[in-house]
Design an enzyme around this catalytic site. Sequence first.
Site, PDB file in Angstrom:
ATOM      1  N   SER A  37       0.808  -1.224   0.000  1.00  0.00           N
ATOM      2  CA  SER A  37       0.000   0.000   0.000  1.00  0.00           C
ATOM      3  C   SER A  37       0.841   1.275   0.000  1.00  0.00           C
ATOM      4  O   SER A  37       1.911   1.328   0.610  1.00  0.00           O
ATOM      5  CB  SER A  37      -0.890  -0.006   1.252  1.00  0.00           C
ATOM      6  OG  SER A  37      -1.429   1.259   1.501  1.00  0.00           O
ATOM      7  N   TYR A  70      -1.405   0.349  10.629  1.00  0.00           N
ATOM      8  CA  TYR A  70      -1.704  -0.309   9.346  1.00  0.00           C
ATOM      9  C   TYR A  70      -0.509  -0.196   8.397  1.00  0.00           C
ATOM     10  O   TYR A  70      -0.064  -1.186   7.818  1.00  0.00           O
ATOM     11  CB  TYR A  70      -2.953   0.329   8.711  1.00  0.00           C
ATOM     12  CG  TYR A  70      -3.194  -0.103   7.274  1.00  0.00           C
ATOM     13  CD1 TYR A  70      -3.818  -1.313   6.989  1.00  0.00           C
ATOM     14  CD2 TYR A  70      -2.786   0.701   6.201  1.00  0.00           C
ATOM     15  CE1 TYR A  70      -4.029  -1.710   5.665  1.00  0.00           C
ATOM     16  CE2 TYR A  70      -2.994   0.314   4.882  1.00  0.00           C
ATOM     17  CZ  TYR A  70      -3.614  -0.886   4.622  1.00  0.00           C
ATOM     18  OH  TYR A  70      -3.819  -1.283   3.312  1.00  0.00           O
ATOM     19  N   GLU A 114       0.233   3.588   1.796  1.00  0.00           N
ATOM     20  CA  GLU A 114       0.352   4.002   3.200  1.00  0.00           C
ATOM     21  C   GLU A 114       1.754   3.729   3.736  1.00  0.00           C
ATOM     22  O   GLU A 114       2.151   4.291   4.748  1.00  0.00           O
ATOM     23  CB  GLU A 114      -0.701   3.284   4.055  1.00  0.00           C
ATOM     24  CG  GLU A 114      -2.090   3.883   3.938  1.00  0.00           C
ATOM     25  CD  GLU A 114      -2.200   5.274   4.559  1.00  0.00           C
ATOM     26  OE1 GLU A 114      -1.894   5.418   5.739  1.00  0.00           O
ATOM     27  OE2 GLU A 114      -2.590   6.207   3.841  1.00  0.00           O
TER      28      GLU A 114
HETATM   29  P1  NAP Z   1     -11.382  -4.574   1.909  1.00  0.00           P
HETATM   30  O1  NAP Z   1     -12.559  -4.271   1.046  1.00  0.00           O
HETATM   31  O2  NAP Z   1     -11.360  -4.076   3.312  1.00  0.00           O
HETATM   32  O3  NAP Z   1     -11.202  -6.165   1.925  1.00  0.00           O
HETATM   33  C1  NAP Z   1     -10.395  -6.807   2.872  1.00  0.00           C
HETATM   34  C2  NAP Z   1     -10.716  -8.281   2.849  1.00  0.00           C
HETATM   35  O4  NAP Z   1      -9.895  -8.954   3.847  1.00  0.00           O
HETATM   36  C3  NAP Z   1     -12.168  -8.619   3.207  1.00  0.00           C
HETATM   37  O5  NAP Z   1     -12.598  -9.638   2.350  1.00  0.00           O
HETATM   38  C4  NAP Z   1     -12.062  -9.134   4.636  1.00  0.00           C
HETATM   39  O6  NAP Z   1     -13.069 -10.034   4.995  1.00  0.00           O
HETATM   40  C5  NAP Z   1     -10.724  -9.844   4.563  1.00  0.00           C
HETATM   41  N1  NAP Z   1     -10.160 -10.121   5.877  1.00  0.00           N
HETATM   42  C6  NAP Z   1      -9.970  -9.252   6.909  1.00  0.00           C
HETATM   43  N2  NAP Z   1      -9.434  -9.889   7.966  1.00  0.00           N
HETATM   44  C7  NAP Z   1      -9.286 -11.192   7.609  1.00  0.00           C
HETATM   45  C8  NAP Z   1      -8.797 -12.332   8.267  1.00  0.00           C
HETATM   46  N3  NAP Z   1      -8.364 -12.289   9.531  1.00  0.00           N
HETATM   47  N4  NAP Z   1      -8.769 -13.505   7.586  1.00  0.00           N
HETATM   48  C9  NAP Z   1      -9.228 -13.577   6.320  1.00  0.00           C
HETATM   49  N5  NAP Z   1      -9.727 -12.528   5.642  1.00  0.00           N
HETATM   50  C10 NAP Z   1      -9.750 -11.354   6.285  1.00  0.00           C
HETATM   51  O7  NAP Z   1     -10.037  -4.079   1.215  1.00  0.00           O
HETATM   52  P2  NAP Z   1      -9.756  -3.673  -0.317  1.00  0.00           P
HETATM   53  O8  NAP Z   1      -9.926  -2.214  -0.454  1.00  0.00           O
HETATM   54  O9  NAP Z   1     -10.463  -4.610  -1.224  1.00  0.00           O
HETATM   55  O10 NAP Z   1      -8.180  -3.933  -0.389  1.00  0.00           O
HETATM   56  C11 NAP Z   1      -7.648  -5.204  -0.725  1.00  0.00           C
HETATM   57  C12 NAP Z   1      -6.224  -5.291  -0.211  1.00  0.00           C
HETATM   58  O11 NAP Z   1      -5.434  -4.249  -0.790  1.00  0.00           O
HETATM   59  C13 NAP Z   1      -6.068  -5.110   1.293  1.00  0.00           C
HETATM   60  O12 NAP Z   1      -4.988  -5.895   1.707  1.00  0.00           O
HETATM   61  C14 NAP Z   1      -5.737  -3.634   1.450  1.00  0.00           C
HETATM   62  O13 NAP Z   1      -5.039  -3.429   2.664  1.00  0.00           O
HETATM   63  C15 NAP Z   1      -4.869  -3.432   0.231  1.00  0.00           C
HETATM   64  N6  NAP Z   1      -4.831  -2.078  -0.336  1.00  0.00           N
HETATM   65  C16 NAP Z   1      -5.994  -1.420  -0.619  1.00  0.00           C
HETATM   66  C17 NAP Z   1      -5.942  -0.176  -1.212  1.00  0.00           C
HETATM   67  C18 NAP Z   1      -7.193   0.582  -1.575  1.00  0.00           C
HETATM   68  O14 NAP Z   1      -7.112   1.786  -1.820  1.00  0.00           O
HETATM   69  N7  NAP Z   1      -8.336  -0.087  -1.657  1.00  0.00           N
HETATM   70  C19 NAP Z   1      -4.696   0.390  -1.528  1.00  0.00           C
HETATM   71  C20 NAP Z   1      -3.534  -0.317  -1.239  1.00  0.00           C
HETATM   72  C21 NAP Z   1      -3.614  -1.565  -0.655  1.00  0.00           C
HETATM   73  P3  NAP Z   1     -14.414  -9.567   5.775  1.00  0.00           P
HETATM   74  O15 NAP Z   1     -15.361  -9.146   4.689  1.00  0.00           O
HETATM   75  O16 NAP Z   1     -14.814 -10.793   6.480  1.00  0.00           O
HETATM   76  O17 NAP Z   1     -14.040  -8.434   6.683  1.00  0.00           O
HETATM   77  O1  F7E Z   2      -9.163   8.036   4.272  1.00  0.00           O
HETATM   78  C1  F7E Z   2      -9.651  11.471   5.488  1.00  0.00           C
HETATM   79  C2  F7E Z   2      -8.699  10.573   6.256  1.00  0.00           C
HETATM   80  O2  F7E Z   2     -10.135   5.940   5.181  1.00  0.00           O
HETATM   81  C3  F7E Z   2      -8.689   8.927   3.276  1.00  0.00           C
HETATM   82  C4  F7E Z   2      -7.334   2.104   2.447  1.00  0.00           C
HETATM   83  O3  F7E Z   2      -7.828   1.429   1.324  1.00  0.00           O
HETATM   84  O4  F7E Z   2      -6.110   3.658   1.084  1.00  0.00           O
HETATM   85  C5  F7E Z   2      -7.111   3.563   2.098  1.00  0.00           C
HETATM   86  O5  F7E Z   2      -6.672   4.244   3.263  1.00  0.00           O
HETATM   87  C6  F7E Z   2      -8.463  10.292   3.879  1.00  0.00           C
HETATM   88  C7  F7E Z   2      -7.668  10.295   5.179  1.00  0.00           C
HETATM   89  O6  F7E Z   2      -8.545   5.872   3.194  1.00  0.00           O
HETATM   90  C8  F7E Z   2     -12.946  11.065   6.921  1.00  0.00           C
HETATM   91  O7  F7E Z   2      -8.187  11.243   7.402  1.00  0.00           O
HETATM   92  C9  F7E Z   2     -11.660  12.703   6.364  1.00  0.00           C
HETATM   93  O8  F7E Z   2      -6.742  11.347   5.135  1.00  0.00           O
HETATM   94  O9  F7E Z   2     -10.807   6.688   2.860  1.00  0.00           O
HETATM   95  P1  F7E Z   2      -9.762   6.592   3.888  1.00  0.00           P
HETATM   96  P2  F7E Z   2      -6.989   5.781   3.550  1.00  0.00           P
HETATM   97  O10 F7E Z   2      -6.744   6.021   4.987  1.00  0.00           O
HETATM   98  O11 F7E Z   2      -6.279   6.645   2.576  1.00  0.00           O
HETATM   99  C10 F7E Z   2      -4.833   3.104   1.419  1.00  0.00           C
HETATM  100  C11 F7E Z   2      -3.925   3.248   0.233  1.00  0.00           C
HETATM  101  C12 F7E Z   2      -4.919   1.734   1.948  1.00  0.00           C
HETATM  102  O12 F7E Z   2      -4.007   0.924   1.778  1.00  0.00           O
HETATM  103  C13 F7E Z   2      -6.031   1.439   2.906  1.00  0.00           C
HETATM  104  O13 F7E Z   2      -6.275   0.041   3.003  1.00  0.00           O
HETATM  105  O14 F7E Z   2      -9.731  10.844   4.209  1.00  0.00           O
HETATM  106  N1  F7E Z   2     -11.004  11.561   6.058  1.00  0.00           N
HETATM  107  N2  F7E Z   2     -12.849  12.429   6.900  1.00  0.00           N
HETATM  108  C14 F7E Z   2     -11.771  10.520   6.392  1.00  0.00           C
HETATM  109  N3  F7E Z   2     -11.583   9.204   6.284  1.00  0.00           N
HETATM  110  C15 F7E Z   2     -12.574   8.367   6.689  1.00  0.00           C
HETATM  111  N4  F7E Z   2     -12.421   7.036   6.553  1.00  0.00           N
HETATM  112  N5  F7E Z   2     -13.740   8.866   7.229  1.00  0.00           N
HETATM  113  C16 F7E Z   2     -13.979  10.203   7.367  1.00  0.00           C
HETATM  114  O15 F7E Z   2     -15.028  10.614   7.858  1.00  0.00           O
END
Ligand code: NAP
Ligand code: F7E
Length: 321
Positions: free
Chosen positions: A124, A148, A126
């Site tokens: 990520s 995270y 992050e």
């Molecule tokens: P998501 O919608 O939160 O999906 C996470 C998945 O992990 C869900 O299916 C969840 O199952 C499963 N999970 C959580 N804890 C588990 C456990 N203990 N054992 C087995 N499964 C478990 O995330 P996403 O946005 O699709 O992202 C997919 C991956 O890419 C994640 O690893 C995330 O950290 C990474 N990532 C995401 C982004 C982004 O912007 N979306 C960017 C960079 C990296 P449940 O439904 O049961 O909770």
């Molecule tokens: O926050 C701000 C918050 O929770 C984005 C995950 O997929 O991308 C995701 O992480 C921004 C942050 O995503 C609210 O403070 C303001 O600056 O949508 P988010 P994230 O933290 O960027 C990365 C790449 C991953 O890997 C992660 O798995 O938005 N923000 N107000 C808020 N965020 C949330 N959630 N809720 C608010 O009310």
Amino acid sequence: MNKTALITGISGMDGSHLADFLLEKGYKVFGMERRSSYVNNINTAHLEGKITILNGDMTDQNSLLRCLKESKPDEVYNLAAQSFVGESWNTPEYTSEVTGLGVLRILEAIREFNPKIKFYQASSSEMFGRMVENPAKETTPFYPRSPYGVSKLYGHWITKNYRESYDMFACSGILFNHESERRGIEFVTRKISDGVARIKLGLSNHITLGNLEAKRDWGYAPDYVEAMWLMLQQDIPDDYVIATGNTYSIREFLDIAFKHIGIDNWEPYIKQDPRFMRPAEVDVLRGDYTKALSNMNWKPKTNFEQLVKKMVDHDLEVLSK
Ligand code: NAP
Ligand code: F7E
């Protein structure tokens, strides 16, 4: 011969989009999900009968080995994680177990069952956190800002270490934020698209948010799952930044979303609550996808405005029903 893939985190946003993508390519797809006390199939209902669901958990080593034995995959995509950054301060130990050590467990299971399996790790942006270099590329030093981000960094380095130690085809995609109509409701983009749709339909009169100044490099999830697959089709395993190269603030997201429903002055509809502020914020993220473009010919297809409008339209449709 058709390939077989095992996707962990199948119920998540990326898991379900990747399953759609691999089915299109003719793959046999297995998805791993954990046991839940309720039916958690919002993203996977449409996949019923097309993929095989296996039960396992990233905190349970034997369950991962069993999933490999049952699916016999050519490729494993490890998408499972405690993926919500804000929650990682509430449950830092659990986040490290699932998002960090879980990667080690699945790599060990692969090494024991069949080290020839190709492995994708969901790293990520992050991990860049404070952004030592803007835009960030594969060589930019990491500076995570949350439990995270730190857990993802462990997953990233253990993947690289297994590649170098055991000659495994193990790659990390360093994906910047990507969103879609299937995004979890607690993430800011979906919270806004859902909130804006509710306001339009008269179901609500405000959205409660935290820091509106944060900037993210937001792409569209279906574009990004293609990059995951491409990484495992290369001759040499490597790590890639996947991003759009553009960054926008939460304010800009709000601006497009509200204008799409005909509201120009959206400020009166926003309440701010410290509950949604983070102990340490990532102020800005922006990625450089040059390496992915040159080596894999990957580039994003959906721009920011299209993404916002797609999400709002989807929530309007769902809520209207
Ligand atoms: P998501 O919608 O939160 O999906 C996470 C998945 O992990 C869900 O299916 C969840 O199952 C499963 N999970 C959580 N804890 C588990 C456990 N203990 N054992 C087995 N499964 C478990 O995330 P996403 O946005 O699709 O992202 C997919 C991956 O890419 C994640 O690893 C995330 O950290 C990474 N990532 C995401 C982004 C982004 O912007 N979306 C960017 C960079 C990296 P449940 O439904 O049961 O909770
Ligand atoms: O926050 C701000 C918050 O929770 C984005 C995950 O997929 O991308 C995701 O992480 C921004 C942050 O995503 C609210 O403070 C303001 O600056 O949508 P988010 P994230 O933290 O960027 C990365 C790449 C991953 O890997 C992660 O798995 O938005 N923000 N107000 C808020 N965020 C949330 N959630 N809720 C608010 O009310």
